[in-house]
Design a protein around this motif. Sequence first.
Motif, PDB file in Angstrom:
ATOM      1  N   ASN A  72      -5.878 -22.620   2.159  1.00  0.00           N
ATOM      2  CA  ASN A  72      -5.455 -21.061   1.709  1.00  0.00           C
ATOM      3  C   ASN A  72      -7.507 -20.300   2.187  1.00  0.00           C
ATOM      4  O   ASN A  72      -7.264 -18.607   1.907  1.00  0.00           O
ATOM      5  N   GLY A  73      -8.467 -21.052   2.337  1.00  0.00           N
ATOM      6  CA  GLY A  73      -9.200 -19.824   1.732  1.00  0.00           C
ATOM      7  C   GLY A  73     -10.046 -19.954   0.733  1.00  0.00           C
ATOM      8  O   GLY A  73     -11.373 -19.352   0.477  1.00  0.00           O
ATOM      9  N   LEU A  74      -9.501 -19.832  -0.153  1.00  0.00           N
ATOM     10  CA  LEU A  74     -10.140 -20.216  -1.557  1.00  0.00           C
ATOM     11  C   LEU A  74     -11.382 -21.155  -1.547  1.00  0.00           C
ATOM     12  O   LEU A  74     -11.844 -20.228  -2.413  1.00  0.00           O
ATOM     13  N   LYS A 111     -10.822 -14.414   0.331  1.00  0.00           N
ATOM     14  CA  LYS A 111     -10.183 -16.059   1.117  1.00  0.00           C
ATOM     15  C   LYS A 111     -11.047 -15.996   2.461  1.00  0.00           C
ATOM     16  O   LYS A 111     -12.124 -14.884   3.064  1.00  0.00           O
ATOM     17  N   ARG A 138     -14.267 -22.545  -0.621  1.00  0.00           N
ATOM     18  CA  ARG A 138     -15.001 -22.733   1.115  1.00  0.00           C
ATOM     19  C   ARG A 138     -16.359 -23.410   0.910  1.00  0.00           C
ATOM     20  O   ARG A 138     -16.663 -23.657   1.946  1.00  0.00           O
TER      21      ARG A 138
END
Length: 612
Positions: free
Chosen positions: A212-214, A421, A216
């Motif tokens: 979910n982009g949290l 995100k 990275r």
Amino acid sequence: MVTPPAPAPTLSGGRNPLMRPFIEIILLSILCFLSYIFGSQNLSSSSFIQDPSSCFHIKNLTNLQIPTLEFEPHHFLPLPEDQSPEQTQFFPFCPDNFTDYCPCQDPYRANQFIYSAKYFFHRERHCPDKSETLRCLIPSPKGYRKPFPWPKSRDYAWFNNVPFPSLTELKKQQNWVQLKGDRLLFPGGGTSFVEGVKGYVDDINRIVPLKNGLIRTVLDIGCGVASFGAHLMDYNILTMSVAPRDIHEAQVQFALERGVPAILGILGVHRLPFPSRSFDMSHCSRCLVPWTDRDGLYLLEIDRVLRPGGYWVLSGPPINWRVSYKGWNRTREDLENEQNRLEDIARRLCWRKVKETGTIAVWQKPKNHIHCSKKLKTWKSLDFCSQSDPDSAWYRKMEPCITPLQQVTGIKDTSGGVLEKWPKRSNVFPHRAVETGMTKEAFYEYNREWRNRVSYYGIVIQSLFTGKYRNIMDMNAGMGGFAAALSKYPVWVMNVVPHDTGNNTLGAIYERGFIGTYMNWCEPFSTYPRTYDLIHADNIFSMYLNKCDISDILFEMYRMLRPEGAIVIRDHVDMIVKIRRITERMRWESKLSHSQRGPLHSEKILFVGNSL
């Protein structure tokens, strides 16, 4: 029948109205002629200037305050000096046994410390003295070929580029790497994921939100050939893979040959060269780090570099010891005690155990220290660090204390602020940029400027955006503008921030979703030769002009650069001239260009490489 045109109107008496203006013009011409004749005769009968004070008032000409005009040059180029033959001839190549020379991780130098220090100190950086510094060009191995382009490089590499067969035998059963003819094949295996890294990452994804982009930025300790980091790129996750030069001597070189970020390093005596609160997740897959030794000092270091709310993923001993103890040749009691100590250290760090399933266990760092500060007063075990700078990490020893998080008001607040995100966070003003004194307006203007600069680079280096370059280094990364401008292309950037720059921006770079490290460019970098396709040097030579010999920096750039690679140097014109003289002796071709600031500005750009 056509009607004839009406006659022109006339004044009474039939006179033409155009006649009067014509007569006036004739009379005016006669008067002007007579005035000229009269003036000429009067001038010839008198001197032109009889009294200087009567003309233009120039009597006090010598006392006038005339502004000083500046004719000095603004850019200083010394006249060509008579150079000795030593200053004009090519630099020699080093002997063939220096093909894979890592100056600060040289095993021969490391052996000098093997009996004099504990805690893997001999595996840390030990750079040569100035008297030992090489002044020769690191040669490529025989049969060297241009690496495979990304993403094919993730699965294949030429054996002659990294001619180390030991891992293919030592880790044959674990599917790290296989030798197939003249190629190395990376099937995606590992010590803890023999059946493949894809299923292993899928298991982690059931516990940690990878998609979910949290998440990275990830730190992988004891990375092997970096199959874990290579596979996380499918999730748009950027992994800093770290491993020492040990019996698996070429694992970091394998990783970089594959196009995966990696550096030589180890958890030993000193802090890892990263700022605090850098990584969204840290991972260890049977990485052989004694996590419970030294009262959990290595876990304290992981806690320092983890972001608030970050995850620590562990697989391997002692996790799942009830099933695996026989294969590890350890007793049940020994492994059970180790797990109990591990759980106790995590509890004192205020970590929450998210889940343990099969061979994987996951803990989460708290988002703030409100509860933790109360617990520590009760337990009276670990204390918060009170003196040291949590971001100071260049040859700084690890400390047996918890790195405190910034204070918050609410129990649910995230210390330092919530991050966007990925990919949105790459262009959002980072919270930590405030620490550097940068404003939002300056940040967005900074990004625009770097987009323009990179577009200009692409005009000269026409293959910059076509996939030719994969591994890129920015030697003086600033706020990460160069990396951000390249983020939409299939490249990754090692953002290097000189530790003594006076403005520590590396934390803000990590907040933007990029990776990097601290460095002192008077020393060699922690990497193997021929591991970067493109090196960007923004005013790095002016920065180090009075600190060390700029020739040594160029020798190090030569060592790191691949034969088909390129270098972009931005600096003052005087420095560019000095640099160009040295690069010519390194058999490099170069192109000199004005910067976007125009021909009158002192900043120039030197494009270096034999394949531009």
